[in-house]
Design an enzyme around this catalytic site. Structure first.
Site, PDB file in Angstrom:
ATOM      1  N   ARG A  35       1.104  -1.261   0.136  1.00  0.00           N
ATOM      2  CA  ARG A  35       0.273   0.070  -0.064  1.00  0.00           C
ATOM      3  C   ARG A  35       0.996   1.350  -0.306  1.00  0.00           C
ATOM      4  NH1 ARG A  35      -4.070  -1.479   3.950  1.00  0.00           N
ATOM      5  NH2 ARG A  35      -5.258  -4.064   3.152  1.00  0.00           N
ATOM      6  N   CYS A  36       1.476   1.045  -1.276  1.00  0.00           N
ATOM      7  CA  CYS A  36       2.858   2.287  -0.833  1.00  0.00           C
ATOM      8  C   CYS A  36       2.921   2.734  -2.084  1.00  0.00           C
ATOM      9  CB  CYS A  36       4.259   1.915  -0.679  1.00  0.00           C
ATOM     10  SG  CYS A  36       5.576   2.872  -1.026  1.00  0.00           S
TER      11      CYS A  36
END
Length: 160
Positions: A35-36
C-alpha cells in the site's frame, strides 16, 4: 562463503531459505509494501526478473510494515496482492523489519555493507540492494529509483 550467503530468511510460505541457494546469481533485495506509492514498482521488478532470470538474476522481496504501516496484511494477503495485481513470480519472504533492534539480519548486513546517504538507515519502502554473483553487495538504490533505471547496473553485474 560470503557473509550474505551465510544468512537465511523465511519465505512468505513459511520455509527457511538459505541465501547460499542464490550463490552464483545476481541478487536484487527489495523491502516492499503493498500500500505504498512505490508499490507499482512490483511490475517493473517482475519485468526485470523475467527478462534476466535465465542469465542469473533473482529478485527477493521482503515485505515491511515499518514505513507508514503500508504492509499491514497477512502472508496470504501479501501473496494475493503481489500475484493478482502485479503477477509477481520472484521469491517473496515473510514480513520483516529493516531498521532498529529487530531488523532482519539480511538488512543489517546490507545496510552495514552499503550504508547509503542516511548513515545506514533505510528511509522508506522499495530500497533496493544489488548483490553480485559472489555474494558481495554492489550498489544500493533509493526507493524513487525505478527498476528500469537499475537495468544498466544489473546488466553489468550479470556480465561479471
Amino acid at each position: 562463503m560470503t557473509p550474505f550467503h551465510q544468512l537465511t530468511a523465511t519465505s512468505l510460505g513459511g520455509q527457511l531459505i538459505a541465501m547460499s541457494d542464490y550463490a552464483g546469481k545476481v541478487v536484487l533485495v527489495v523491502n516492499t509494501a503493498s500500500r505504498c506509492g512505490f508499490t507499482p514498482q512490483y511490475g517493473g521488478l517482475e519485468t526485470l526478473y523475467k527478462k534476466y532470470a535465465a542469465q542469473g538474476l533473482v529478485v527477493l522481496g521482503f515485505p515491511c510494515n515499518q514505513f507508514g504501516k503500508q504492509e499491514p496484511g497477512s502472508a496470504d494477503e501479501i501473496a494475493q496482492t503481489c500475484l493478482i495485481n502485479y503477477g509477481v513470480s520472484f521469491p517473496m519472504f515473510g514480513k520483516v523489519e529493516v531498521n532498529g533492534s529487530a531488523a532482519h539480519p539480511v538488512f543489517r548486513y546490507l545496510k552495514n555493507a552499503l550504508p547509503g546517504v542516511f548513515g545506514g538507515r533505510i528511509m522508506w519502502n522499495f530500497t533496493k540492494f544489488l548483490i553480485g554473483r559472489d555474494g558481495k553487495p554492489l550498489k544500493r538504490f533509493a526507493p524513487i529509483t525505478t527498476p528500469e533505471k537499475m537495468e544498466a547496473a544489473i546488466l553489468a553485474a550479470l556480465e561479471t
